[in-house]
Design a protein around this motif. Structure first.
Motif, PDB file in Angstrom:
ATOM      1  N   ILE A 170       0.753  -1.222   0.017  1.00 25.33           N
ATOM      2  CA  ILE A 170      -0.123   0.018  -0.106  1.00 25.33           C
ATOM      3  C   ILE A 170       0.996   1.275  -0.052  1.00 25.33           C
ATOM      4  CG2 ILE A 170      -1.437   1.367   1.143  1.00 25.33           C
ATOM      5  CD1 ILE A 170      -2.604  -1.448   0.112  1.00 25.33           C
ATOM      6  N   GLY A 171       0.613   2.319  -1.010  1.00 22.89           N
ATOM      7  CA  GLY A 171       1.537   3.295  -0.895  1.00 22.89           C
ATOM      8  C   GLY A 171       2.617   3.175  -2.081  1.00 22.89           C
ATOM      9  N   GLY A 172       2.922   1.944  -2.586  1.00 25.07           N
ATOM     10  CA  GLY A 172       3.752   1.809  -3.641  1.00 25.07           C
ATOM     11  C   GLY A 172       3.401   2.281  -4.928  1.00 25.07           C
ATOM     12  N   LEU A 173       4.523   2.931  -5.593  1.00 28.64           N
ATOM     13  CA  LEU A 173       4.338   3.741  -6.854  1.00 28.64           C
ATOM     14  C   LEU A 173       3.740   2.661  -8.224  1.00 28.64           C
ATOM     15  CD1 LEU A 173       4.545   6.177  -8.605  1.00 28.64           C
ATOM     16  CD2 LEU A 173       6.751   5.788  -8.774  1.00 28.64           C
ATOM     17  N   ILE A 174       2.761   2.946  -8.752  1.00 30.17           N
ATOM     18  CA  ILE A 174       2.253   1.856  -9.422  1.00 30.17           C
ATOM     19  C   ILE A 174       2.463   2.654 -11.074  1.00 30.17           C
ATOM     20  CG2 ILE A 174       0.098   1.078 -10.725  1.00 30.17           C
ATOM     21  CD1 ILE A 174      -1.540   1.386  -8.213  1.00 30.17           C
ATOM     22  N   CYS A 175       2.357   4.116 -11.309  1.00 30.87           N
ATOM     23  CA  CYS A 175       2.472   4.519 -12.804  1.00 30.87           C
ATOM     24  C   CYS A 175       2.738   5.970 -12.264  1.00 30.87           C
ATOM     25  CB  CYS A 175       1.491   4.184 -13.628  1.00 30.87           C
ATOM     26  SG  CYS A 175      -0.078   4.731 -12.983  1.00 30.87           S
ATOM     27  N   LYS A 176       3.051   6.661 -13.309  1.00 32.69           N
ATOM     28  CA  LYS A 176       2.943   8.212 -13.604  1.00 32.69           C
ATOM     29  C   LYS A 176       2.319   8.735 -14.675  1.00 32.69           C
ATOM     30  CE  LYS A 176       7.648   8.321 -11.522  1.00 32.69           C
ATOM     31  NZ  LYS A 176       9.124   8.822 -11.613  1.00 32.69           N
ATOM     32  N   ILE A 177       1.785   9.948 -14.724  1.00 33.76           N
ATOM     33  CA  ILE A 177       1.082  10.478 -15.701  1.00 33.76           C
ATOM     34  C   ILE A 177       1.620  11.853 -15.918  1.00 33.76           C
ATOM     35  CG2 ILE A 177      -1.153  11.355 -16.451  1.00 33.76           C
ATOM     36  CD1 ILE A 177      -2.445   9.212 -14.794  1.00 33.76           C
TER      37      ILE A 177
END
Length: 207
Positions: A170-177
């Motif tokens: 939880i709180g881990g980086l999934i993606c960026k936009i």
């Protein structure tokens, strides 16, 4: 198809005429019934008109003496009927292209339940580099208790960080936009609870 223009019959006793003057040049665009040349015989001078619109091709030069029925020029289709290509489509394409604002929105794994500490990226519904809209579902994420949809938190270009089947805390980086026109999402939308698509029993997970 080219239309041949011949010397017309201008009198019973006239067997030939002289091309007195060309009023149009070779390669000119002419209109139907437009006067293109002046012909003269030993008895009269008369005008020669174009039988159709098109591009003039001269076969006989000024001053030449030609018999009745001789092809003195041709008129090819085209020219007058041609219309310029509108340029409106170019502008449409330019305005449809997203413009980067320079901002980047980092999307992290949201809290989906008190007892859930990690999730797995089940499926990416969008590819890396795709343009995504605010609140558009871009991925499906699952825990050991439920599967939920992950909506985009901004308008922009998707940059995937965690690949499918990757397990994140939880709180881990999934993606960026990479944010484009439209700006980042508001704080209230960014912290909204993901929509559950399946779950175990009657349990409801809130952030």
């Amino acid at each position: 198809m080219a239309q041949q223009v011949k010397v017309p019959t201008v009198g019973e006793s006239i067997t030939e005429v002289t091309i007195a003057n060309w009023l149009k040049k070779d390669g000119d665009v002419v209109k139907m019934d437009e006067v293109i040349a002046e012909l003269e015989s030993d008895k009269a001078t008369f005008e020669l008109t174009a039988p159709q619109a098109g591009i003039l091709k001269i076969n006989k030069a000024k001053g030449e003496v030609v018999p009745i029925g001789t092809v003195i020029c041709e008129i090819a289709d085209g020219g007058a009927a041609t219309t310029p290509t509108p340029k409106a489509e170019t502008k449409t394409t330019e305005t449809a292209t997203p413009k980067a604002t320079g901002g980047v929105k980092e999307m992290k794994v949201p809290a989906v339940g008190e007892s859930i500490t990690e999730v797995t990226i089940s499926t990416w519904l969008k590819k890396d580099g795709d343009f995504v809209k605010l609140d558009e579902v871009i991925a499906e994420v699952e825990s050991d208790k439920a599967t939920f949809e992950l909506p985009a938190e901004a308008n922009g270009i998707l940059r995937i960080v965690a690949k499918e089947k990757t397990t994140l805390p939880i709180g881990g980086l999934i993606c960026k936009i990479d944010i484009t026109e439209g700006g980042p999402v508001t704080a209230s939308s960014a912290t909204s609870t993901p929509a559950l698509t399946s779950g175990g029993g009657d349990k409801t997970y809130a952030s």
